[in-house]
Write a protein that holds these residues in place. Structure first.
Motif: not given
Ligand code: NI
Length: 263
Positions: A8, A10, A96, A159, A209
């Motif tokens: 996970h 970004h 998500e 997550h 993340d």
């Molecule tokens: Ni996220």
């Protein structure tokens, strides 16, 4: 050497522009043994950029969906575009998605619940797992999912799990997996550390993340990036008293089982 996976991250914002851009981020991940990254969409535009990244870099896969905090941007018709993105060969999940009751000015609970439901239905129709975001809504998320257990047939991931160690059993009963990131390496990360020790190892996954939540020993540096998932996994191995290479292999297997489009 086994490979790391960041399930996970970004990579769709501009946070990496000043450190060489995405190509440098992917290159550093590669150099640090991170062979797979799942870039998560949080609205339509980021889901589209995530798809483009997956077409540029072998290591990048993606998921497409609307994050509960981003629903002010949602327009009817967007879900059809998300559906089309989800059919891409490198789209591994709908996500998500979930509930976020943290800020007072977050979208109304009813709006969040409606889109959460519709995206769970979408995942079920497409035969895909879901990547779940849940913040300050532990009991609500649990009850919501319990009422829709049949929509989780294709699996799901909590997550950056941040709820109590006791509640892991409830989410496990729904067939969910759990991923942990930077906070599990922090000095004040006792709760996450206890969760890692309590959850059966075959249900554990690793994430960053990024660009936020940089793990120790680099906590506080920005932006975080997928190469740092190493610190999360190495710390997990210590907590589990497990060989790092064996843990890396297990995490990759768990990821490929849940996200079956991952190669
Ligand atoms: Ni996220």
């Amino acid at each position: 050497m086994e490979s790391y996976i960041d399930v996970h991250c970004h990579l769709t914002g501009g946070e990496f522009d000043e450190i060489g851009g995405i190509s440098a981020v992917v290159e550093r991940a590669r150099e640090n043994g991170v062979q797979r990254m799942i870039c998560s969409g949080f609205d339509l535009a980021s889901s589209q950029i995530a798809k483009d990244l997956s077409e540029t870099y072998d290591e990048v896969y993606f998921c497409a969906g609307f994050h509960p905090s981003e629903l002010k941007k949602f327009r009817e018709g967007d879900l059809e575009e998300i559906r089309a993105l989800c059919q891409h060969e490198k789209c591994v999940a709908v996500g998500e998605i979930g509930l976020d009751y943290h800020f007072d000015d977050n979208p109304a609970k009813e709006v969040q619940r409606d889109l959460f439901h519709r995206q769970l239905v979408l995942a079920d129709e497409l035969g895909l797992p879901v990547v779940l975001h849940s913040r300050d809504a532990a009991q609500e998320t649990l009850e919501f999912l319990r009422e829709r257990k049949e929509l989780l047939r294709h699996g799901g991931l909590m997550h950056c799990y941040s709820y109590s160690p006791e509640m892991t059993a409830d989410f496990m009963a729904l067939g969910l997996r759990f991923s942990f990131g930077g906070p599990s390496t922090w000095k004040n990360g006792k709760k996450a550390q206890e969760c890692i020790q309590r959850i059966p190892a075959p249900l554990l996954l690793s994430e960053t993340d990024c660009p936020y939540l940089t793990p120790a020993p680099y906590r506080g540096t920005f932006p975080n990036e997928p190469k740092n998932v190493k610190y999360v996994v190495d710390n997990m191995a210590v907590l589990l008293n497990k060989n790092v290479e064996a843990l890396k292999k297990q995490i990759m297997q768990t990821a490929k089982t849940l996200f079956f489009k991952l190669k």
